[in-house]
Write an enzyme that holds these catalytic residues in place. Structure first.
Site, PDB file in Angstrom:
ATOM      1  N   ASP A   1       1.183   4.644   1.629  1.00 17.71           N
ATOM      2  CA  ASP A   1       0.751   5.550   2.693  1.00 17.71           C
ATOM      3  C   ASP A   1       1.372   6.921   2.490  1.00 17.71           C
ATOM      4  O   ASP A   1       2.488   7.051   1.998  1.00 17.71           O
ATOM      5  CB  ASP A   1       1.166   4.996   4.059  1.00 17.71           C
ATOM      6  CG  ASP A   1       0.492   3.664   4.353  1.00 17.71           C
ATOM      7  OD1 ASP A   1      -0.549   3.382   3.728  1.00 17.71           O
ATOM      8  OD2 ASP A   1       1.012   2.907   5.200  1.00 17.71           O
TER       9      ASP A   1
ATOM     10  N   ASP B   1       9.557   2.703  13.288  1.00 15.29           N
ATOM     11  CA  ASP B   1      10.248   1.596  13.966  1.00 15.29           C
ATOM     12  C   ASP B   1      11.675   1.370  13.495  1.00 15.29           C
ATOM     13  O   ASP B   1      12.614   1.417  14.280  1.00 15.29           O
ATOM     14  CB  ASP B   1       9.414   0.302  13.896  1.00 15.29           C
ATOM     15  CG  ASP B   1       8.846  -0.004  12.514  1.00 15.29           C
ATOM     16  OD1 ASP B   1       9.205   0.695  11.545  1.00 15.29           O
ATOM     17  OD2 ASP B   1       8.051  -0.958  12.400  1.00 15.29           O
TER      18      ASP B   1
ATOM     19  N   ASP C   1       0.832  -1.193   0.000  1.00 16.68           N
ATOM     20  CA  ASP C   1       0.000   0.000   0.000  1.00 16.68           C
ATOM     21  C   ASP C   1       0.873   1.251   0.000  1.00 16.68           C
ATOM     22  O   ASP C   1       2.056   1.194   0.305  1.00 16.68           O
ATOM     23  CB  ASP C   1      -0.976   0.010   1.182  1.00 16.68           C
ATOM     24  CG  ASP C   1      -0.404  -0.668   2.411  1.00 16.68           C
ATOM     25  OD1 ASP C   1      -1.126  -1.448   3.048  1.00 16.68           O
ATOM     26  OD2 ASP C   1       0.777  -0.413   2.740  1.00 16.68           O
TER      27      ASP C   1
HETATM   28  P1  ATP Z   1       3.968  -3.717   4.725  1.00 11.57           P
HETATM   29  O1  ATP Z   1       2.732  -2.912   4.742  1.00 11.57           O
HETATM   30  O2  ATP Z   1       4.506  -3.996   3.390  1.00 11.57           O
HETATM   31  O3  ATP Z   1       3.890  -4.932   5.571  1.00 11.57           O
HETATM   32  P2  ATP Z   1       5.023  -1.462   6.115  1.00 11.57           P
HETATM   33  O4  ATP Z   1       6.414  -1.024   6.445  1.00 11.57           O
HETATM   34  O5  ATP Z   1       4.227  -0.544   5.264  1.00 11.57           O
HETATM   35  O6  ATP Z   1       5.129  -2.882   5.456  1.00 11.57           O
HETATM   36  P3  ATP Z   1       2.942  -1.173   8.023  1.00 11.57           P
HETATM   37  O7  ATP Z   1       2.571  -2.067   9.138  1.00 11.57           O
HETATM   38  O8  ATP Z   1       1.990  -0.949   6.910  1.00 11.57           O
HETATM   39  O9  ATP Z   1       4.318  -1.752   7.461  1.00 11.57           O
HETATM   40  O10 ATP Z   1       3.357   0.204   8.676  1.00 11.57           O
HETATM   41  C1  ATP Z   1       3.601   1.363   7.899  1.00 11.57           C
HETATM   42  C2  ATP Z   1       4.726   2.179   8.501  1.00 11.57           C
HETATM   43  O11 ATP Z   1       4.366   2.629   9.814  1.00 11.57           O
HETATM   44  C3  ATP Z   1       6.029   1.416   8.709  1.00 11.57           C
HETATM   45  O12 ATP Z   1       6.808   1.424   7.540  1.00 11.57           O
HETATM   46  C4  ATP Z   1       6.669   2.169   9.827  1.00 11.57           C
HETATM   47  O13 ATP Z   1       7.277   3.345   9.370  1.00 11.57           O
HETATM   48  C5  ATP Z   1       5.489   2.591  10.679  1.00 11.57           C
HETATM   49  N1  ATP Z   1       5.199   1.619  11.737  1.00 11.57           N
HETATM   50  C6  ATP Z   1       4.414   0.520  11.646  1.00 11.57           C
HETATM   51  N2  ATP Z   1       4.343  -0.131  12.797  1.00 11.57           N
HETATM   52  C7  ATP Z   1       5.103   0.565  13.667  1.00 11.57           C
HETATM   53  C8  ATP Z   1       5.417   0.413  15.054  1.00 11.57           C
HETATM   54  N3  ATP Z   1       4.953  -0.624  15.739  1.00 11.57           N
HETATM   55  N4  ATP Z   1       6.207   1.349  15.620  1.00 11.57           N
HETATM   56  C9  ATP Z   1       6.685   2.397  14.914  1.00 11.57           C
HETATM   57  N5  ATP Z   1       6.413   2.592  13.628  1.00 11.57           N
HETATM   58  C10 ATP Z   1       5.640   1.699  13.002  1.00 11.57           C
HETATM   59 MG    MG Z   2       2.163  -0.931   4.768  1.00  7.87          MG
END
Ligand code: ATP
Ligand code: MG
Length: 476
Positions: free
Chosen positions: A57, A140, A55
């Site tokens: 964001d 994170d 996705d």
């Molecule tokens: P994917 O969606 O492909 O699994 P993602 O990195 O986009 O990977 P998400 O869970 O969608 O993961 O989270 C989006 C963003 O939000 C992350 O890239 C990170 O920057 C932030 N994030 C997510 N979870 C946390 C957390 N527990 N603590 C701090 N930041 C977080």
């Molecule tokens: Mg994501």
């Protein structure tokens, strides 16, 4: 304030052609309205490494209400995180969040008096707006802290994420001890990113995992459950569970499973089967197959179920149906309670596991089998049987026949069933002990090697009492 590293368009691989057109529209409208508009998080990481983001964001300095006013088709959602969903015609959602800063113990306590010496820094709310720099720092991992700026097409790096992407390292932003205690689920995520990207985990991060793994017990169960399911849904379950296991997280998350698959406890009878099941489901997921969550949870439960059956019934004994139902209760209930699985999911899971055993014994032409087709847990049972057959080399023939039935009858999960653990609880199916007494409902405990050394077809065992024992297990 630190100056970010700016990577101009000519020096990074992100092209607008790879960005979802609707996300681009949102970025442009924010930008034209005078706001900062960045692609943030996972999408930047994935585009930088040539992957397709799940996705897109968006981060902005516009407040949620300002975003809301810019897009007619949008709504403000969330309490912990207030953000805006911009919804497009096909139902696609682009998530827009206002830059925010990392919550501190003080902001947690309402700005005044955080109890002195309070060790508990678990984050419970997270809604203080901030600068782009602060927004990068609350994230994170460094690889997740990059921004792509639609105003300049540059990548903005406040946290050293570009270097870590080049070095293929997962590193927390800031002290891993602190970041993991703030939100222990990050420990699961660290391993998952290492698994899916095939990155190393930074040394301090690894120490912090060991040190803080017990903190996972403080995390909200539904979040943990989501993290347990996510890698299975996405095709990197095997590697992620392996790293969780090695890092000692699985021991905290699913102690029963961890014990069962631990190679050094002498209890590892089902470890090879478990890893093969995961490898097989990953392979199929990556090839485009979609398993209902209940089937994925079923895969995780199978080693436990088999082990419990063996404990109950002893060597060489068969398990009758009523006993199997009791074992299912024993195995599934405690886990389901800890993971706070919804009731309908628990029932679906039990029915799926139970019916898997039945499908192994009856054939589609069997009148007794007909009524199973059409049940909402039927495809779950078929998925489980077919994964099990591929992983164990047993029951290949019935598995194939049942897979064909699913294909032919076009048994599709109804809308919504494929998400959130599957369908509502179906009408009660579990037969009484009386109905099924004597029938052999259980797929034999899986001790048989998949293929013989010459690569021939798996040997079929004769029916009848089975010998079970670790000596028959494929060497891990
Ligand atoms: P994917 O969606 O492909 O699994 P993602 O990195 O986009 O990977 P998400 O869970 O969608 O993961 O989270 C989006 C963003 O939000 C992350 O890239 C990170 O920057 C932030 N994030 C997510 N979870 C946390 C957390 N527990 N603590 C701090 N930041 C977080
Ligand atoms: Mg994501």
């Amino acid at each position: 304030m630190t100056l970010p590293r700016i990577i101009p368009r000519a020096e990074h691989p992100i092209s607008r052609g790879y960005i979802d057109p609707d996300a681009l529209r949102v970025l442009y409208r924010l930008h034209r309205s005078g706001f900062k508009a960045f692609l943030v998080g996972g999408s930047v990481r994935d585009l930088m490494t040539g992957r397709t983001p799940k996705d897109f964001d968006i981060g902005t300095d516009a407040k949620p209400q300002e975003v809301r006013r810019l897009f007619r088709n949008s709504r403000v959602i969330g309490r912990r995180f207030r953000l805006v969903h911009v919804v497009f015609d096909d139902g696609k959602v682009v998530e827009v969040s206002t830059f925010r800063k990392r919550p501190t113990a003080e902001s947690e306590a309402g700005g005044a008096s955080a109890p002195a010496g309070d060790e508990d820094i678990l984050i419970r709310s997270d809604n203080v707006f901030g600068t782009p720099e602060e927004d990068a720092e609350r994230r994170d991992f460094t690889i997740n802290g990059l921004f792509y700026d639609i105003a300049s097409f540059a990548v903005i790096d406040y946290v050293g994420g570009v270097t870590d992407l080049e070095r293929r390292v997962v590193r927390t932003i800031g002290d891993p001890d602190v970041r993991f205690r703030e939100d222990p689920v990050r420990m699961m995520r660290a391993c998952e990113f290492a698994a899916r990207l095939n990155f190393e985990m930074d040394g301090d991060l690894r120490d912090a995992l060991r040190e803080n793994r017990m903190e996972l017990r403080k995390s909200a169960a539904p979040r943990v459950t989501e993290e347990l399911l996510d890698p299975l849904r996405r095709g990197w379950g095997s590697e992620t569970y392996r790293i969780w296991h090695e890092a000692g997280l699985l021991e905290v998350l699913l102690p029963e499973l961890d014990e069962e698959i631990h190679a050094h406890t002498g209890k590892a009878a089902f470890a090879p089967l478990f890893w093969r099941l995961l490898a097989e489901s990953d392979r199929r997921v990556l090839a485009g197959e979609k398993f209902p969550d209940a089937a994925l949870l079923g895969v995780v439960m199978l080693p436990l179920l088999f082990a419990a059956i063996r404990r109950r019934s002893g060597e060489g004994k068969r398990v009758d149906a009523s006993r199997l139902l009791l074992v299912l209760e024993d195995v599934v209930n405690p886990l389901a309670a800890r993971l706070t699985l919804p009731n309908h999911a628990v029932h679906l899971l039990k029915q799926g596991l139970y019916t898997m055993g039945r499908l192994a014994e009856v054939r589609p032409r069997d009148p007794a089998a007909r009524k199973l087709v059409g049940k909402s847990y039927f495809p779950i049972a078929v998925s489980l049987l077919s994964l099990y057959a591929a992983a164990s080399g047993r029951y290949a023939a019935p598995a194939e026949e049942w897979v064909e039935v699913v294909a032919r009858t076009g048994h599709r999960l109804r809308k919504g069933e494929d998400e959130e653990y599957g369908a509502p609880f179906p009408e009660a199916l579990v037969p009484s002990a009386h109905d099924v007494a004597g029938s052999d409902l259980l797929p034999p405990i899986p001790p048989v090697p998949v293929v013989d050394a010459r690569g021939g077809r798996p040997r079929r065992r004769r029916r009848g009492p089975r010998r079970v024992g670790t000596e028959a297990v494929v060497p891990g």
